[in-house]
Design an enzyme around this catalytic site. Structure first.
Site, PDB file in Angstrom:
ATOM      1  N   GLY A  22      40.938 -42.009 -28.946  1.00 20.96           N
ATOM      2  CA  GLY A  22      39.928 -42.230 -27.450  1.00 20.96           C
ATOM      3  C   GLY A  22      40.781 -43.396 -26.874  1.00 20.96           C
ATOM      4  O   GLY A  22      40.880 -44.253 -27.391  1.00 20.96           O
ATOM      5  N   SER A  80      40.280 -45.826 -20.804  1.00 21.35           N
ATOM      6  CA  SER A  80      39.874 -47.634 -20.489  1.00 21.35           C
ATOM      7  C   SER A  80      39.567 -48.086 -21.805  1.00 21.35           C
ATOM      8  O   SER A  80      39.994 -49.750 -22.145  1.00 21.35           O
ATOM      9  CB  SER A  80      39.672 -47.896 -19.453  1.00 21.35           C
ATOM     10  OG  SER A  80      38.678 -47.603 -19.256  1.00 21.35           O
ATOM     11  N   GLY A  90      38.490 -46.944 -24.843  1.00 24.01           N
ATOM     12  CA  GLY A  90      39.724 -47.218 -26.529  1.00 24.01           C
ATOM     13  C   GLY A  90      40.730 -47.465 -26.667  1.00 24.01           C
ATOM     14  O   GLY A  90      41.329 -48.270 -27.638  1.00 24.01           O
ATOM     15  N   ARG A 147      47.009 -36.851 -25.002  1.00 24.66           N
ATOM     16  CA  ARG A 147      48.485 -35.772 -24.382  1.00 24.66           C
ATOM     17  C   ARG A 147      49.097 -36.415 -24.957  1.00 24.66           C
ATOM     18  O   ARG A 147      49.502 -38.110 -24.696  1.00 24.66           O
ATOM     19  CB  ARG A 147      47.855 -35.948 -23.016  1.00 24.66           C
ATOM     20  CG  ARG A 147      46.527 -35.262 -21.931  1.00 24.66           C
ATOM     21  CD  ARG A 147      46.578 -35.853 -20.412  1.00 24.66           C
ATOM     22  NE  ARG A 147      45.948 -36.605 -20.689  1.00 24.66           N
ATOM     23  CZ  ARG A 147      46.620 -38.504 -19.305  1.00 24.66           C
ATOM     24  NH1 ARG A 147      47.652 -37.621 -18.596  1.00 24.66           N
ATOM     25  NH2 ARG A 147      46.073 -39.092 -19.134  1.00 24.66           N
ATOM     26  N   TYR A 159      44.847 -45.793 -17.299  1.00 25.98           N
ATOM     27  CA  TYR A 159      43.331 -45.895 -16.667  1.00 25.98           C
ATOM     28  C   TYR A 159      43.452 -47.739 -16.769  1.00 25.98           C
ATOM     29  O   TYR A 159      42.114 -48.168 -16.730  1.00 25.98           O
ATOM     30  CB  TYR A 159      42.454 -45.647 -18.105  1.00 25.98           C
ATOM     31  CG  TYR A 159      42.551 -44.501 -18.815  1.00 25.98           C
ATOM     32  CD1 TYR A 159      41.456 -43.982 -17.945  1.00 25.98           C
ATOM     33  CD2 TYR A 159      43.282 -43.373 -19.477  1.00 25.98           C
ATOM     34  CE1 TYR A 159      40.901 -42.494 -18.065  1.00 25.98           C
ATOM     35  CE2 TYR A 159      42.920 -42.455 -19.377  1.00 25.98           C
ATOM     36  CZ  TYR A 159      41.830 -41.728 -18.406  1.00 25.98           C
ATOM     37  OH  TYR A 159      41.518 -40.022 -18.671  1.00 25.98           O
ATOM     38  N   LYS A 214      28.155 -44.460 -25.027  1.00 23.82           N
ATOM     39  CA  LYS A 214      26.958 -44.926 -24.996  1.00 23.82           C
ATOM     40  C   LYS A 214      26.078 -43.857 -24.471  1.00 23.82           C
ATOM     41  O   LYS A 214      26.341 -43.775 -22.939  1.00 23.82           O
ATOM     42  CB  LYS A 214      27.182 -46.305 -23.825  1.00 23.82           C
ATOM     43  CG  LYS A 214      28.018 -47.299 -24.384  1.00 23.82           C
ATOM     44  CD  LYS A 214      27.747 -48.373 -24.180  1.00 23.82           C
ATOM     45  CE  LYS A 214      28.546 -50.083 -24.250  1.00 23.82           C
ATOM     46  NZ  LYS A 214      28.710 -51.228 -23.585  1.00 23.82           N
ATOM     47  N   GLY A 258      27.237 -54.117 -25.811  1.00 23.57           N
ATOM     48  CA  GLY A 258      27.428 -55.058 -25.080  1.00 23.57           C
ATOM     49  C   GLY A 258      28.038 -54.819 -23.532  1.00 23.57           C
ATOM     50  O   GLY A 258      27.905 -54.348 -23.160  1.00 23.57           O
ATOM     51  N   LYS A 317      21.165 -47.789 -20.191  1.00 24.14           N
ATOM     52  CA  LYS A 317      21.294 -48.933 -18.995  1.00 24.14           C
ATOM     53  C   LYS A 317      22.501 -48.016 -18.174  1.00 24.14           C
ATOM     54  O   LYS A 317      22.702 -48.493 -17.376  1.00 24.14           O
ATOM     55  CB  LYS A 317      22.287 -50.064 -19.763  1.00 24.14           C
ATOM     56  CG  LYS A 317      23.754 -49.878 -21.303  1.00 24.14           C
ATOM     57  CD  LYS A 317      24.508 -49.811 -20.397  1.00 24.14           C
ATOM     58  CE  LYS A 317      26.071 -49.939 -20.881  1.00 24.14           C
ATOM     59  NZ  LYS A 317      26.965 -49.470 -20.224  1.00 24.14           N
ATOM     60  N   THR A 329      26.384 -53.674 -15.944  1.00 23.43           N
ATOM     61  CA  THR A 329      26.940 -52.596 -16.093  1.00 23.43           C
ATOM     62  C   THR A 329      25.973 -52.077 -14.764  1.00 23.43           C
ATOM     63  O   THR A 329      26.259 -51.373 -13.116  1.00 23.43           O
ATOM     64  CB  THR A 329      26.550 -51.293 -16.600  1.00 23.43           C
ATOM     65  OG1 THR A 329      26.724 -52.168 -17.980  1.00 23.43           O
ATOM     66  CG2 THR A 329      26.650 -50.441 -16.704  1.00 23.43           C
ATOM     67  N   GLU A 388      28.504 -41.534 -18.177  1.00 31.64           N
ATOM     68  CA  GLU A 388      27.895 -41.371 -19.250  1.00 31.64           C
ATOM     69  C   GLU A 388      26.493 -40.919 -18.333  1.00 31.64           C
ATOM     70  O   GLU A 388      25.638 -39.834 -19.392  1.00 31.64           O
ATOM     71  CB  GLU A 388      27.814 -42.075 -20.729  1.00 31.64           C
ATOM     72  CG  GLU A 388      29.013 -41.636 -21.260  1.00 31.64           C
ATOM     73  CD  GLU A 388      29.730 -41.088 -22.202  1.00 31.64           C
ATOM     74  OE1 GLU A 388      28.960 -40.302 -21.908  1.00 31.64           O
ATOM     75  OE2 GLU A 388      30.536 -41.083 -23.004  1.00 31.64           O
TER      76      GLU A 388
END
Length: 334
Positions: free
Chosen positions: A11, A14, A16, A36, A52, A109, A139, A194, A251, A284
């Site tokens: 993956g 950003s 990964g 890609r 990213y 997540k 985290g 979160k 977050t 997500e």
């Protein structure tokens, strides 16, 4: 790189890409798998993931490929960094290629739509790996800041403490400090819920509300996360730590947070479809809010903020109605 831990990161978004950089900076031999060809070629040639993480130089030792078999060959740590809802499909294709004893580390997540399974449960189910081979990382980990080598801490949770400690050693750098934990349920729930609370904080921000509103949402959001965690057997102390409160604060507060930014646009009056068209990043919480709420309902846990986010994202309720609903709930003891 003789003797270095071999790691595959599947993956190249950003997070990964950032974690691949962390592993390389920690001395691992890292191969990053991108879907890609042009992205893999650019990472290898330019030492940058301009899509990213523009402007962040990647280590010379980090390789990129579109060939999953090549990425996984000889890896003792396999890092899964794809969107939560695509994990099952991707992992089904990758499972025959996985080295038999490799540690499987989830950076994801989310909660799976339809099954309400945590990502570690999906990994065990698809690969047949025992729970002691699977670890999760959670985290306050905003990718851009870590890619820029700003100091940050995280939690690596695994039922097998020795495996968690080995992964900890593989990603410990001068700017990235991992701690170990054995409470995988708590760490995963903290990371998934979160994102939902951050959407609510973003909505409040977009509507022009200030710090009192955000602090109230964070605090009550932590309460509903801990209630759910308790019902699922998590340790309550986890939610006071990096994977709980730490991740939640970052977050819900940062403009770098995809979920908070997504919510902010909703709060300004954009439709869900308009916001989705305006971003290439995956928020997500938009998809996970429904299975999170289903988990709560299945275990008799009240989750009013999550319920409000589901109503805004999927049932056509306006941001103003959402705030009114939350504020008009029955008064009760904290």
């Amino acid at each position: 790189m003789t003797g270095a831990v071999r790691a595959a990161v599947l993956g190249a978004g950003s997070w990964g890409t950032t974690f691949a950089k962390v592993l390389a900076d920690a001395g691992c031999a890292v191969t990053l798998h991108a879907r890609r060809p042009e992205l893999a070629a650019a990472i290898t040639a330019d030492r940058e993931n301009a899509d990213y993480l523009p402007g962040v130089r990647l280590p010379e030792s980090l390789r990129a490929t579109t060939d999953a078999a090549e990425a996984l060959d000889g890896a003792s740590v396999v890092v899964l960094a794809v969107p939560s809802q695509s994990l099952r499909e991707n992992l089904t294709a990758w499972t025959p290629l996985l080295p038999p004893d490799a540690s499987l580390l989830s950076l994801m997540k989310g909660i799976e739509l339809g099954t309400t399974k945590r990502m570690s449960e999906v990994i065990c189910e698809v690969t047949g790996a025992g729970a002691d081979r699977v670890a999760v990382l959670s985290g306050p980990n905003l990718a851009r800041e870590i890619a820029e080598e700003q100091p940050a801490a995280t939690v690596i949770a695994c039922p097998d403490h020795q495996r968690a400690a080995a992964i900890q050693a593989a990603c410990l750098t001068a700017y990235f400090r991992p701690y170990t934990n054995t409470d995988m349920v708590g760490c995963e729930l903290g990371g998934a819920v979160k994102n939902v609370i951050a959407l609510a904080c973003g909505v409040a921000e977009g509507m022009g509300f200030g710090d009192n509103t955000r602090a109230s949402l964070i605090t009550r959001g932590l309460a509903e996360t801990a209630r759910l965690g308790s019902a699922l057997g998590a340790e309550l102390t986890t939610f006071a730590g990096l994977a709980g409160l730490g991740d939640l604060v970052a977050t819900c507060s940062s403009p770098l947070s995809r979920n908070r930014t997504f919510g902010e646009k909703l709060g300004r009056g954009m439709s869900l479809e308009e916001v989705q068209r305006s971003t290439r990043q995956t928020a997500e919480g938009v998809k996970s809010c429904r299975p999170v709420l289903e988990l709560g309902l299945a275990h008799g846990v009240e989750m009013p903020i999550t319920e409000a986010v589901v109503r805004v994202c999927h049932e056509g309720v306006t941001a103003a109605q959402m705030v009114k609903e939350i504020m008009s709930r029955e008064a009760k003891a904290e």
